[in-house]
Design an enzyme around this catalytic site. Structure first.
Site, short mmCIF file in Angstrom:
data_model
loop_
_atom_site.label_atom_id
_atom_site.label_comp_id
_atom_site.label_asym_id
_atom_site.label_seq_id
_atom_site.Cartn_x
_atom_site.Cartn_y
_atom_site.Cartn_z
N THR A 46 0.83 -1.36 -0.01
CA THR A 46 -0.16 0.34 -0.20
C THR A 46 0.73 1.10 -0.22
OG1 THR A 46 -1.59 1.17 1.66
CG2 THR A 46 -0.43 -0.27 2.74
N TYR B 195 -1.67 0.40 9.95
CA TYR B 195 -2.46 -0.76 8.98
C TYR B 195 -0.49 -0.76 7.77
CZ TYR B 195 -3.32 -1.47 4.23
OH TYR B 195 -3.62 -1.21 2.78
#
Ligand code: UD1
Length: 330
Positions: free
Chosen positions: A117, A141
């Site tokens: 990501t 995350y």
């Protein structure tokens, strides 16, 4: 014939990749615990319901299906939740990836494509990241994904494993034929939320921050159509099959749109007047996050087909209408 194991193949991005793999005749087995995925999203691929953390199960699937390449999508992806409950993210995203890698090493699987990501870059000073930009995640995350990247690189250096890491920017839109789409409940992503409002599922739509140092004061992101991102995975697989070296690649178009531009496009495409509420900035949001995406084009020969915000919105909105009609049949 060998199979490709797709973890998280019943989820949003994974299911679009599975559909493209099946479309070109690949043999695919999906491993998904259906925590946020849907069994029917895998369509005609085989689905094994279970956890990537279950070593016995993963080893059995790798052996029984003669898997020689793995695409690893299974993960939790909600940034604010990762801040509230970091161990959930380190457990499911990082520890389970370690488990998967151990099973792959044992079974001799030597090709892995990993969903990472843009959140690994954190709050970027200039707002534009190439793959060599320093990684400084600002939430668990992003860190959980960066830790998985590190394990992959270290294991590749120590073994015959080769990998492609794709760092996704803001993935949006759906299958243009409307067979699959994004079904995440309680979505927080701008385009999904805006389309839900446009079909009447939400009473309003918020803009988080109108005082950023950007041309219209709202946040700018690099929105990439899920079909283009999915195609990059297939090209990554071809690259590894042709004995290509390990790569880390940004998945974006290399330019961005502001929150207001996204909302204006949803308004125009839907023909609805939207109830937009201007709110303060959302914690942890960088003003701008755009990919420098030349490496993906150069190394994999990738050419995007849907680099068009209106097309992204059209496919997302069509899917949202379909969902609304299924939930409330006439
Ligand atoms: C974040 C993560 C990304 C992750 C994605 C999915 C970062 C930097 N990025 O993307 O890696 O894959 O979540 O969990 O952590 N916005 C509104 N109103 C809304 C929703 C969003 O104005 O209702 C704005 C946000 O402030 C932002 C833009 O829209 O400027 C995009 O937000 P969103 O769609 O939530 O994605 P990111 O936060 O960019």
């Amino acid at each position: 014939m060998k199979s490709i194991l797709v973890t998280g193949g019943a989820g949003y991005i994974g299911s679009h990749v599975v559909q493209q793999l099946r479309g070109r005749g690949e043999r695919v087995v999906v491993l998904d615990n259906l925590y946020s995925g849907f069994a029917d999203a895998v369509r005609d691929a085989e689905l094994v319901v279970g956890n990537v953390g279950d070593q016995v199960l993963v080893s059995r699937v790798l052996a029984e299906h003669r898997v020689d390449a793995v695409m690893h999508f299974a993960a939790h992806t909600v940034v604010p939740e990762s801040v509230r409950d970091p161990l959930k993210y380190y457990g499911n995203n990082t520890c389970n990836t370690r488990n998967l890698l151990a099973c792959c090493a044992e079974a001799g699987v030597d090709k892995i494509i990993f969903s990472s990501t843009a959140a690994v870059y954190g709050a970027l000073a200039g707002g534009i990241a190439d793959e060599d930009t320093a990684t400084q995640p600002i939430n668990p995350y992003g860190m959980s994904k960066l830790m998985s990247e590190t394990m992959l690189r270290d294991l590749s250096a120590a073994s015959a494993l080769r990998h492609v890491i794709l760092r996704y920017f803001n993935v949006a839109g759906c299958d243009p034929q409307g067979r699959i789409g994004q079904r995440t409940p309680n979505a927080t992503l701008l385009l999904k939320v805006a389309c839900e409002h446009a079909v009447g599922k939400r009473p309003s739509l918020s803009i988080f921050g109108t005082d950023y140092d950007t041309p219209d004061g709202t946040g700018i992101r690099d929105y990439i159509h899920v079909e283009d991102l999915a195609a990059a995975h297939l090209q990554a697989l071809d690259h590894l099959r042709a004995n290509g070296e390990s790569l880390t690649l940004n998945g974006g178009y290399g330019h961005g749109y502001s929150v207001r531009e996204v909302i204006d496009t949803v308004r125009r495409v839907s023909g609805r007047s939207l109830n937009v509420i201007e709110q303060p900035r959302r914690e942890g949001d960088p003003p701008m996050l755009i990919a420098r995406a030349d490496r993906l084009r150069q190394r994999l020969g990738w050419t995007p087909r849907h680099d068009d915000l209106e097309f992204i919105v059209r496919t997302a909105l069509a899917w949202e209408r379909r969902l609304a009609a299924a939930e409330h049949p006439p």
